[in-house]
Design an enzyme around this catalytic site. Structure first.
Site, PDB file in Angstrom:
ATOM      1  N   ASP A  69       8.856 -13.902  -7.413  1.00 22.34           N
ATOM      2  CA  ASP A  69       7.969 -12.965  -6.852  1.00 22.34           C
ATOM      3  C   ASP A  69       8.459 -12.239  -5.600  1.00 22.34           C
ATOM      4  O   ASP A  69       9.005 -13.110  -5.157  1.00 22.34           O
ATOM      5  CB  ASP A  69       6.547 -13.138  -6.918  1.00 22.34           C
ATOM      6  CG  ASP A  69       5.392 -12.203  -7.025  1.00 22.34           C
ATOM      7  OD1 ASP A  69       6.016 -10.866  -7.121  1.00 22.34           O
ATOM      8  OD2 ASP A  69       4.356 -12.307  -7.268  1.00 22.34           O
ATOM      9  N   LYS A 114      -0.104  -8.071 -15.006  1.00 23.70           N
ATOM     10  CA  LYS A 114      -1.331  -8.391 -14.099  1.00 23.70           C
ATOM     11  C   LYS A 114      -1.991  -7.111 -13.684  1.00 23.70           C
ATOM     12  O   LYS A 114      -1.729  -6.211 -13.427  1.00 23.70           O
ATOM     13  CB  LYS A 114      -0.482  -8.917 -12.704  1.00 23.70           C
ATOM     14  CG  LYS A 114      -1.626  -9.341 -11.765  1.00 23.70           C
ATOM     15  CD  LYS A 114      -0.651 -10.098 -10.578  1.00 23.70           C
ATOM     16  CE  LYS A 114      -0.209  -8.818  -9.393  1.00 23.70           C
ATOM     17  NZ  LYS A 114       0.488  -9.945  -8.329  1.00 23.70           N
ATOM     18  N   GLN A 165       0.930  -1.089  -0.169  1.00 22.56           N
ATOM     19  CA  GLN A 165       0.004  -0.048  -0.013  1.00 22.56           C
ATOM     20  C   GLN A 165       0.889   1.192   0.087  1.00 22.56           C
ATOM     21  O   GLN A 165       1.279   1.907   1.025  1.00 22.56           O
ATOM     22  CB  GLN A 165      -0.882  -0.024   1.259  1.00 22.56           C
ATOM     23  CG  GLN A 165      -1.982   1.007   1.086  1.00 22.56           C
ATOM     24  CD  GLN A 165      -3.006   0.904   0.144  1.00 22.56           C
ATOM     25  OE1 GLN A 165      -3.381  -0.155  -0.529  1.00 22.56           O
ATOM     26  NE2 GLN A 165      -3.607   2.018  -0.460  1.00 22.56           N
TER      27      GLN A 165
END
Ligand code: R5P
Length: 296
Positions: free
Chosen positions: A216, A189, A94
């Site tokens: 990832d 994505k 975030q």
């Protein structure tokens, strides 16, 4: 220099203090009956440089608050410098206001660490390096590529290395330089910011009979990796390997990943890992960085 670990250290401080020949500082930690955290330094730390190790998972908020207690107390008690090693830094995804009015969580977290007096922040494979601008002090983001290679070298043959999204581009480029006869591909994505669901735009890549390595930074629900693994197995990939830095494996994530046709999953041991994941020890990376700090 003293080294200590809090409840999210994964025990890393023990091997580290031995390897760099620095004293291990015991900290008393407990929970009050209502769940509040308690910590107490049981040794004089005046004038010392102190390394505190704490990953922020599981239970990100609890681990973070424990870290704040430790840093603030160390400063109160007269520590000279406080260096925090946070192998898994939570809230990094975030990193902007994707929807109006959202909290930029990593900004709040790093501003708080600055305010509380952290002198040096060290983390591993942060989701986006630019986020460190929110920390007002020295910081370092350690690159895990060599650790990945130490596990994959000789195991994967002429692999296709796959980035699930643009964010992993750097990773696959670096890895493909170090794994012989490898090529790489970057998929697109798309995430629905309201439901959280993801969708991939796949490139038609020839993986028939080849090993594949999906790379990832974080595996959370396993949806990203499972989606790609199913696609590539369908295209005839022989073995699909997965390597990540922070294997959170929420709920059924790991079984979802294996059901999609993955042969083996590797993760750095920045957080506690479930059975079925092969750990990659971050101790060598941390030894190098502590020695490079040149603190006596
Ligand atoms: C997001 O951009 C991250 O790099 C990971 O791809 C993501 O956190 C993976 O999440 P999940 O395992 O839930 O698909």
């Amino acid at each position: 220099m003293l080294i200590t670990g809090l409840s999210g250290s994964n025990g890393l401080e023990v091997g580290l203090s031995r390897a760099v020949n620095k004293e291990l500082l015991p900290i008393e930690m407990k929970l009050f009956p209502d769940g509040e955290s308690y910590i107490r330094f049981v040794k004089d730390v005046r004038g010392e440089d102190l390394i505190i190790i704490q990953s922020l998972y599981p239970n990100q908020d609890k681990k973070f608050f424990e870290l704040l207690l430790a840093v603030d107390t160390a400063k109160d008690l007269g520590c000279r410098r406080v260096i925090t090693i946070i192998p898994y830094l939570a809230y990094t995804r975030q990193d902007k206001r994707f929807l109006d009015g959202e909290a930029v969580s990593i900004k709040t977290l790093l501003k708080t660490l600055s305010f509380i007096g952290v002198d040096y922040l060290i983390t591993i494979d942060i989701h986006k390096e630019e986020s460190l601008k929110f920390f007002n002090g020295n910081s370092m983001n350690l690159d895990p590529t060599k650790l990945y290679v130490s596990k994959l070298y000789g195991v994967v043959k002429n692999p296709v290395i796959v980035a699930p999204d643009q964010g992993a581009l750097d990773k696959v480029v670096k890895l493909s330089k170090l794994l012989p006869n490898s090529t790489y591909v970057v998929f697109k994505k798309f995430r629905d910011r309201v439901t959280g669901s993801i969708r991939h735009e796949f490139i038609d890549v020839d993986v028939l009979g080849r090993d594949v390595v999906i790379v990832d930074d974080i595996i959370s629900t396993g949806g990203t990796v499972a989606n790609i693994a199913s696609y590539l197995r369908g295209k005839g990939a022989s073995n699909v390997y997965v390597v990540c830095s922070h294997g959170l494996f929420v709920g059924e994530a790991l079984s979802k990943i294996y059901s999609s046709g993955v042969s083996r999953v590797y993760s750095l041991n920045t957080v506690p890992l479930p059975v079925g994941v092969e750990p990659i020890d971050i101790t060598p990376l941390l030894i190098d960085v502590i020695l490079s700090l040149n603190i006596t």
